[in-house]
Design a protein around this motif. Structure first.
Motif, PDB file in Angstrom:
ATOM      1  N   ILE A   1      35.136  46.109  47.658  1.00  0.00           N
ATOM      2  CA  ILE A   1      35.177  45.528  49.004  1.00  0.00           C
ATOM      3  C   ILE A   1      33.961  44.647  49.244  1.00  0.00           C
ATOM      4  N   ASN A   2      34.198  43.452  49.816  1.00  0.00           N
ATOM      5  CA  ASN A   2      33.103  42.568  50.216  1.00  0.00           C
ATOM      6  C   ASN A   2      32.376  43.215  51.396  1.00  0.00           C
ATOM      7  N   SER A   3      31.068  43.354  51.268  1.00  0.00           N
ATOM      8  CA  SER A   3      30.310  44.074  52.303  1.00  0.00           C
ATOM      9  C   SER A   3      30.170  43.267  53.595  1.00  0.00           C
ATOM     10  N   THR A   4      30.383  41.947  53.504  1.00  0.00           N
ATOM     11  CA  THR A   4      30.191  41.106  54.691  1.00  0.00           C
ATOM     12  C   THR A   4      31.409  41.113  55.601  1.00  0.00           C
ATOM     13  N   ASP A   5      32.608  40.793  55.022  1.00  0.00           N
ATOM     14  CA  ASP A   5      33.797  40.666  55.868  1.00  0.00           C
ATOM     15  C   ASP A   5      34.826  41.771  55.625  1.00  0.00           C
ATOM     16  N   GLY A   6      34.567  42.689  54.678  1.00  0.00           N
ATOM     17  CA  GLY A   6      35.481  43.801  54.461  1.00  0.00           C
ATOM     18  C   GLY A   6      36.702  43.465  53.645  1.00  0.00           C
ATOM     19  N   ARG A   7      36.774  42.244  53.078  1.00  0.00           N
ATOM     20  CA  ARG A   7      37.933  41.892  52.273  1.00  0.00           C
ATOM     21  C   ARG A   7      37.877  42.615  50.919  1.00  0.00           C
ATOM     22  N   CYS A   8      39.069  42.892  50.364  1.00  0.00           N
ATOM     23  CA  CYS A   8      39.163  43.423  48.991  1.00  0.00           C
ATOM     24  C   CYS A   8      39.113  42.233  48.053  1.00  0.00           C
ATOM     25  N   ILE A   9      38.045  42.162  47.269  1.00  0.00           N
ATOM     26  CA  ILE A   9      37.844  40.985  46.422  1.00  0.00           C
ATOM     27  C   ILE A   9      38.063  41.286  44.937  1.00  0.00           C
ATOM     28  N   GLY A  10      38.381  42.514  44.636  1.00  0.00           N
ATOM     29  CA  GLY A  10      38.612  42.861  43.226  1.00  0.00           C
ATOM     30  C   GLY A  10      38.932  44.341  43.048  1.00  0.00           C
ATOM     31  N   VAL A  11      39.219  44.702  41.836  1.00  0.00           N
ATOM     32  CA  VAL A  11      39.468  46.119  41.503  1.00  0.00           C
ATOM     33  C   VAL A  11      38.796  46.424  40.166  1.00  0.00           C
ATOM     34  N   GLU A  12      38.385  47.653  40.050  1.00  0.00           N
ATOM     35  CA  GLU A  12      37.947  48.150  38.741  1.00  0.00           C
ATOM     36  C   GLU A  12      39.083  48.992  38.158  1.00  0.00           C
TER      37      GLU A  12
END
Length: 530
Positions: A290-301
């Protein structure tokens, strides 16, 4: 341990059952072999007893042959003159009862009786007719019908002249036909259809014998054979079962122990992992980043999970190091890359979204990781980026700059996982030129509780920001940790606070729900009164 307690217990029962089964099979096989071998030895001993008895009887008869006599009998003399000579011969041979002379088909003289006038053909037809040279019969010249063995030695081709040697076989049989236990309970002399058993004064027909003989051995010199009666060799061998039992038990116990120990190696060695890969027992899970700024999911492990049908769930903390140890980690990583490439449709085709995969340093040997990306990942024409996470459990300095350069050219992102916990070295940052540093969950967990680790965490954050590297904090589980990391401008967060690892096919469902909840929270914040 590799398996869960339940699976381990089941496998232990399987090992015990397998060891016991093979131990019992070994016991039965060993006993069977020993009994078979013993039966062969007993059969050979029985044959030897019969041959030895035949040889003793032949030695009894040999002195009566012309070659065996010191002084031949001159049949031109009168019976009165011959009788003393024949009596001397009988005395010298010791085993003879009497000698009789046959002249022109007539029995004319006996060492026992003297002068006779008996028709040879009527008295001993089988001998007179040349059918045999031996006759087993009751004595004709004594009051007691004792068994006698008559040996005919003709002196002329017409079989009308010769000598009859009479043996008191009834007495001699007590020495010659003595049983040889346990190989022979009874030994019988066979002459034609007449038979004489040890200790018996009665001559019987073959049909009157109580049961079939174990074996019979015939003489090569004379017309007789010897038969053995008693237990079969196999029965005698089985009677000695308990003498073979201790050794067989020892061998079976050693076999069972060896099987138990060898089967135990399957718990900790490469076999179950290789079996799991080939049978597609490994499942791909993913955990959102999760992007800490806007809360978007930007990837997965992406993560590997293993559920063996017999052993249930197997911890990655166990099978990953084992796969590395036994040279299967590359096969496991290829399996992961291929599975992700086959499921690219589950990920959003948004700019900047990436899929992270853990890669061991061994995978960089001989450009293998480069070749695998070219053959497994790029042909799928992915719309998302691929990030390779290199763990510090292995020595990263073994990686070569040429491989790193080619990966960068293909648009592959590089991350150092668990930074600060393994073979840490600032030189890695120069050698690898990573795009991302991942803060280990141990440092994240110390936020607000451990001043020393919190200081280390701040140092890692400051280092990454000065080197213009992206930061991902793992193991985020509380709101306090989220706020702490946001305040220090850590780029991305990953942990149970947002989502637990989920099957790859479930990720689109989670993402849809997460995006909706994030939009609702954002709208609420935007509509709050100033």
């Amino acid at each position: 341990m590799l398996f869960s307690q339940t699976g381990l217990a089941r496998y232990r029962y399987y090992r015990i059952a397998l060891a016991c089964a093979l131990g019992v099979c070994t016991l039965l096989l060993t006993l069977g072999i020993r009994i078979y071998e013993q039966a062969q030895v007993i059969a050979e001993d029985q044959q030897r007893v019969a041959i030895h008895t035949v040889e003793k009887l032949e030695k009894l008869l040999d002195p009566a042959s012309p070659a065996g006599r010191a002084i031949p009998i001159d049949q031109t003399l009168s019976c009165n003159a011959l009788q003393p000579v024949m009596q001397q011969t009988v005395a010298r041979m010791q085993t003879l009862r009497s000698i009789s002379l046959v002249s022109n088909g007539t029995i004319t003289c006996s060492s026992l009786i003297g002068a006779l006038d008996l028709n040879f053909n009527k008295t001993l037809p089988s001998l007179a007719q040349g059918k045999t040279q031996l006759d087993l019969r009751a004595s004709k010249w004594s009051r007691v019908d004792a068994p006698t063995l008559v040996l005919w030695q003709p002196t002329t081709p017409d079989n009308l002249n010769g000598e009859l040697f009479v043996y008191n076989i009834g007495i001699l049989s007590n020495f010659l036909l003595e049983p040889q236990l346990p190989y022979a309970a009874h030994i019988v002399l066979n002459v034609g259809n007449q038979n004489l058993e040890y200790g018996s004064d009665t001559i019987v027909e073959t049909s009157d014998l109580p049961h079939p003989a174990l074996l019979s051995v015939s003489s090569d010199k004379y017309d007789f054979s010897v038969s053995l009666f008693g237990e079969e060799a196999s029965d005698l061998a089985w009677n000695e079962l308990f003498t073979h039992l201790p050794l067989s038990l020892l061998i079976s116990l050693l076999t069972a122990t060896a099987v138990y120990l060898l089967s135990g190696s399957r718990i900790s060695l490469a076999y179950p992992i290789s079996h799991g890969i080939s049978h597609r027992e490994f499942k791909v899970y993913c955990q959102p980043i999760i992007n800490s700024t806007d809360g978007r999911c930007i990837g997965v492990e992406t993560l590997m999970r293993w559920k063996n049908r017999r052993q249930e769930w197997v911890s990655p903390d166990v099978f990953i190091p084992l796969a590395e140890q036994h040279g299967l980690i590359i096969s496991l990583t290829r399996y992961l890359i291929q599975t992700v490439a086959n499921n690219l449709e589950v990920f959003p085709a948004t700019p900047g979204f990436y899929v992270s995969i853990n890669v061991a340093a061994q995978h960089f040997n001989n450009m293998e990781i480069v070749d695998d990306i070219r053959t497994l990942w790029l042909p799928a024409q992915p719309s998302v980026s691929l990030m390779l996470e290199l763990t510090e459990r292995t020595r990263l300095q073994e990686l070569r700059a040429a491989e790193i350069s080619q990966l960068k050219e293909m648009g592959i992102l590089l991350a150092i996982d668990d930074f600060g916990t393994g073979h840490s070295s600032l030189s890695y940052l120069k050698t690898l030129n990573p795009d991302v540093l991942k803060i280990d969950q141990a440092f994240t967990a110390s936020i607000g509780t451990d001043a020393i680790n919190a200081t280390v965490t701040d140092t890692i954050i400051t280092l990454a920001q000065r080197l213009n590297l992206k930061l991902i904090a793992e193991g985020v589980e509380t709101r306090e940790q989220v706020e702490y990391l946001r305040q220090r401008k850590v780029d991305s967060l990953q942990g149970y606070y947002f989502a637990r690892p989920m099957p790859i096919e479930v990720f689109p469902i989670w993402l849809e729900r997460y995006n909706k909840s994030t939009q609702i929270i954002t709208l609420r914040e935007e509509t709050k009164p100033a």
